[in-house]
Design an enzyme around this catalytic site. Structure first.
Site, PDB file in Angstrom:
ATOM      1  N   TYR A  24      97.944  38.306  86.102  1.00 33.88           N
ATOM      2  CA  TYR A  24      96.736  39.096  85.841  1.00 33.88           C
ATOM      3  C   TYR A  24      96.078  38.748  84.496  1.00 33.88           C
ATOM      4  O   TYR A  24      94.935  39.125  84.248  1.00 33.88           O
ATOM      5  CB  TYR A  24      97.032  40.606  85.851  1.00 33.88           C
ATOM      6  CG  TYR A  24      97.575  41.155  87.160  1.00 33.88           C
ATOM      7  CD1 TYR A  24      97.595  40.397  88.323  1.00 33.88           C
ATOM      8  CD2 TYR A  24      98.076  42.452  87.226  1.00 33.88           C
ATOM      9  CE1 TYR A  24      98.111  40.902  89.509  1.00 33.88           C
ATOM     10  CE2 TYR A  24      98.585  42.965  88.413  1.00 33.88           C
ATOM     11  CZ  TYR A  24      98.608  42.175  89.546  1.00 33.88           C
ATOM     12  OH  TYR A  24      99.115  42.693  90.710  1.00 33.88           O
ATOM     13  N   HIS A  70     106.489  37.978  92.447  1.00 30.62           N
ATOM     14  CA  HIS A  70     105.131  38.381  92.827  1.00 30.62           C
ATOM     15  C   HIS A  70     104.774  37.968  94.255  1.00 30.62           C
ATOM     16  O   HIS A  70     104.194  38.732  95.015  1.00 30.62           O
ATOM     17  CB  HIS A  70     104.147  37.758  91.830  1.00 30.62           C
ATOM     18  CG  HIS A  70     102.815  38.421  91.792  1.00 30.62           C
ATOM     19  ND1 HIS A  70     102.037  38.448  90.670  1.00 30.62           N
ATOM     20  CD2 HIS A  70     102.101  39.069  92.735  1.00 30.62           C
ATOM     21  CE1 HIS A  70     100.910  39.092  90.927  1.00 30.62           C
ATOM     22  NE2 HIS A  70     100.930  39.479  92.178  1.00 30.62           N
TER      23      HIS A  70
HETATM   24  N1  LIG Z   1     101.880  42.477  94.303  1.00 29.15           N
HETATM   25  C1  LIG Z   1     100.728  41.987  94.689  1.00 29.15           C
HETATM   26  O1  LIG Z   1     100.649  40.888  95.243  1.00 29.15           O
HETATM   27  C2  LIG Z   1      99.478  42.792  94.465  1.00 29.15           C
HETATM   28  C3  LIG Z   1      98.294  42.414  95.121  1.00 29.15           C
HETATM   29  C4  LIG Z   1      97.151  43.185  94.898  1.00 29.15           C
HETATM   30  C5  LIG Z   1      97.210  44.285  94.040  1.00 29.15           C
HETATM   31  N2  LIG Z   1      98.374  44.605  93.393  1.00 29.15           N
HETATM   32  C6  LIG Z   1      98.443  45.755  92.450  1.00 29.15           C
HETATM   33  O2  LIG Z   1      97.930  46.911  93.102  1.00 29.15           O
HETATM   34  C7  LIG Z   1      96.874  47.466  92.315  1.00 29.15           C
HETATM   35  C8  LIG Z   1      95.873  48.184  93.191  1.00 29.15           C
HETATM   36  O3  LIG Z   1      95.242  47.321  94.114  1.00 29.15           O
HETATM   37  P1  LIG Z   1      93.699  46.905  93.989  1.00 29.15           P
HETATM   38  O4  LIG Z   1      93.296  47.013  92.566  1.00 29.15           O
HETATM   39  O5  LIG Z   1      93.536  45.583  94.625  1.00 29.15           O
HETATM   40  O6  LIG Z   1      92.942  47.943  94.931  1.00 29.15           O
HETATM   41  P2  LIG Z   1      92.873  49.565  95.049  1.00 29.15           P
HETATM   42  O7  LIG Z   1      93.701  50.227  94.028  1.00 29.15           O
HETATM   43  O8  LIG Z   1      93.107  49.872  96.487  1.00 29.15           O
HETATM   44  O9  LIG Z   1      91.324  49.845  94.791  1.00 29.15           O
HETATM   45  C9  LIG Z   1      90.736  49.701  93.512  1.00 29.15           C
HETATM   46  C10 LIG Z   1      89.260  50.068  93.628  1.00 29.15           C
HETATM   47  O10 LIG Z   1      89.142  51.459  93.961  1.00 29.15           O
HETATM   48  C11 LIG Z   1      88.296  52.097  93.011  1.00 29.15           C
HETATM   49  N3  LIG Z   1      88.778  53.480  92.815  1.00 29.15           N
HETATM   50  C12 LIG Z   1      89.902  53.854  92.172  1.00 29.15           C
HETATM   51  N4  LIG Z   1      90.062  55.197  92.215  1.00 29.15           N
HETATM   52  C13 LIG Z   1      88.986  55.683  92.893  1.00 29.15           C
HETATM   53  C14 LIG Z   1      88.570  56.970  93.240  1.00 29.15           C
HETATM   54  N5  LIG Z   1      89.290  58.058  92.925  1.00 29.15           N
HETATM   55  N6  LIG Z   1      87.389  57.104  93.934  1.00 29.15           N
HETATM   56  C15 LIG Z   1      86.669  56.017  94.264  1.00 29.15           C
HETATM   57  N7  LIG Z   1      87.005  54.758  93.968  1.00 29.15           N
HETATM   58  C16 LIG Z   1      88.169  54.587  93.277  1.00 29.15           C
HETATM   59  C17 LIG Z   1      88.363  51.280  91.773  1.00 29.15           C
HETATM   60  O11 LIG Z   1      87.171  51.445  91.024  1.00 29.15           O
HETATM   61  P3  LIG Z   1      87.060  51.307  89.406  1.00 29.15           P
HETATM   62  O12 LIG Z   1      88.075  50.317  88.952  1.00 29.15           O
HETATM   63  O13 LIG Z   1      85.673  50.902  89.196  1.00 29.15           O
HETATM   64  O14 LIG Z   1      87.360  52.633  88.788  1.00 29.15           O
HETATM   65  C18 LIG Z   1      88.496  49.862  92.341  1.00 29.15           C
HETATM   66  O15 LIG Z   1      87.236  49.348  92.696  1.00 29.15           O
HETATM   67  C19 LIG Z   1      96.321  46.239  91.581  1.00 29.15           C
HETATM   68  O16 LIG Z   1      95.487  46.595  90.518  1.00 29.15           O
HETATM   69  C20 LIG Z   1      97.606  45.563  91.186  1.00 29.15           C
HETATM   70  O17 LIG Z   1      98.196  46.219  90.072  1.00 29.15           O
HETATM   71  C21 LIG Z   1      99.507  43.884  93.609  1.00 29.15           C
END
Ligand SMILES: NC(=O)c1ccc[n+]([C@@H]2O[C@H](COP(=O)([O-])OP(=O)(O)OC[C@H]3O[C@@H](n4cnc5c(N)ncnc54)[C@H](OP(=O)(O)O)[C@@H]3O)[C@@H](O)[C@H]2O)c1
Length: 272
Positions: free
Chosen positions: A47, A105
């Protein structure tokens, strides 16, 4: 805050995801989340934000023992020396003397699982990580790790949300008492505008995103790491824990299409 006990660590069930946040924006978001009461931060060497997170943690003054930090080794660094190097770099950037959970990862095509887990286990034995685990492992890979290598993995972090069925992996993890950490728990934000979830939310005076999160956190042995850069969303996600979904809500969510896999790079394993 609810916790999951797994392989000697206490994992807060709601954490802050940090993918696609870097530099000052990341630092501010993590400072805000820690101020609101988040105690679980999810990052990864990939990241490019461990330094920003380290700065936010240092500035927070929160006791180290009260905080859970997960980081991950990228799949190009899975040879034993490379794991060591990546781990040391992560700790240095995070300005920590240990992390709480260190994950693989992504699987790599030619990885040597026994050698990888021997190295990871040493890091755990040295007290430099509280526990070890995996991300994006399918059932076949999990079987090798759990039944052949017998590595004490504390979780499998996978994509899981209202729009994606994960029954085979979920069942395997449940049978082995291994927690599932749900990434993309809001379907990368898509859950926030889903009509079915919005209708459920109206009934409870809540948002669609809160409904999606609570649906996950109502499940045994599931943690979730929504990414939210804005304080309002961070607070809304914490408040989702107070929501009480009923059987009718769960039935409506069960009827949503469950084939929206959002993260699937070419080298991903088969999801059987
Ligand atoms: N292990 C892996 O391979 C892997 C892969 C992908 C992700 N991850 C981890 O999982 C985390 C989460 O996944 P993600 O970031 O891809 O997607 P997510 O958490 O499903 O969605 C994030 C999005 O939702 C928005 N959001 C957050 N809370 C909200 C709410 N209460 N109301 C409306 N919109 C909201 C955020 O907006 P804002 O940011 O604008 O507030 C952002 O655009 C990642 O950040 C990472 O740490 C791990």
């Amino acid at each position: 805050m609810d916790y999951l006990q797994t392989q000697g660590i206490r994992l807060p069930r709601l954490g802050l995801g940090t993918y696609r946040m870097q530099g000052d924006i990341c630092r501010a978001a993590v400072e805000s989340a820690l101020g609101l009461g988040y105690r679980h931060i999810d990052t990864a060497e990939m990241y490019g934000n461990e330094e920003a997170i380290g700065a936010a943690i240092a500035a927070s003054g929160i006791k180290r023992g009260d905080l859970h930090v997960t980081t991950k080794v990228w799949n190009e660094n899975l040879a034993p020396d490379a794991i060591r190097g990546a781990f040391d770099a992560s700790l240095r950037k995070l300005k920590l003397d240990h992390v709480d959970l260190y994950l693989v990862h992504w699987p790599a095509k030619n990885m040597n699982l026994p050698a990888m887990f021997e190295t990871l286990l040493k890091l755990k034995q040295e007290g430099r990580t509280g526990a070890i685990g995996v991300a994006n492992f399918n059932v076949a890979l999990l079987k090798s790790v759990v039944e052949e290598i017998k590595a004490p993995i504390a979780c499998n972090q996978i994509e899981y949300h209202v729009m994606l069925d994960q029954t085979p992996v979920r069942k395997y993890l449940a049978a082995k008492s291994i927690p599932l950490v749900a990434y993309c728990p809001l379907a990368q934000g898509r859950a926030a505008s889903d009509e079915t979830l919005m209708a459920i939310g109206r009934k409870h005076n809540a948002s669609a995103a809160q409904v999606a999160l609570k649906w996950l956190l109502d499940q045994d042995s599931v943690a979730a790491i929504p990414k939210a850069s804005r304080a309002e969303s961070q607070q809304a996600n914490l408040d989702a824990l107070k929501l009480a979904l009923d059987d009718q809500d769960r039935k409506a969510i069960a009827s949503l299409p469950k084939n929206r896999r959002l993260v699937n790079p070419g080298f991903a394993p088969a999801w059987d």
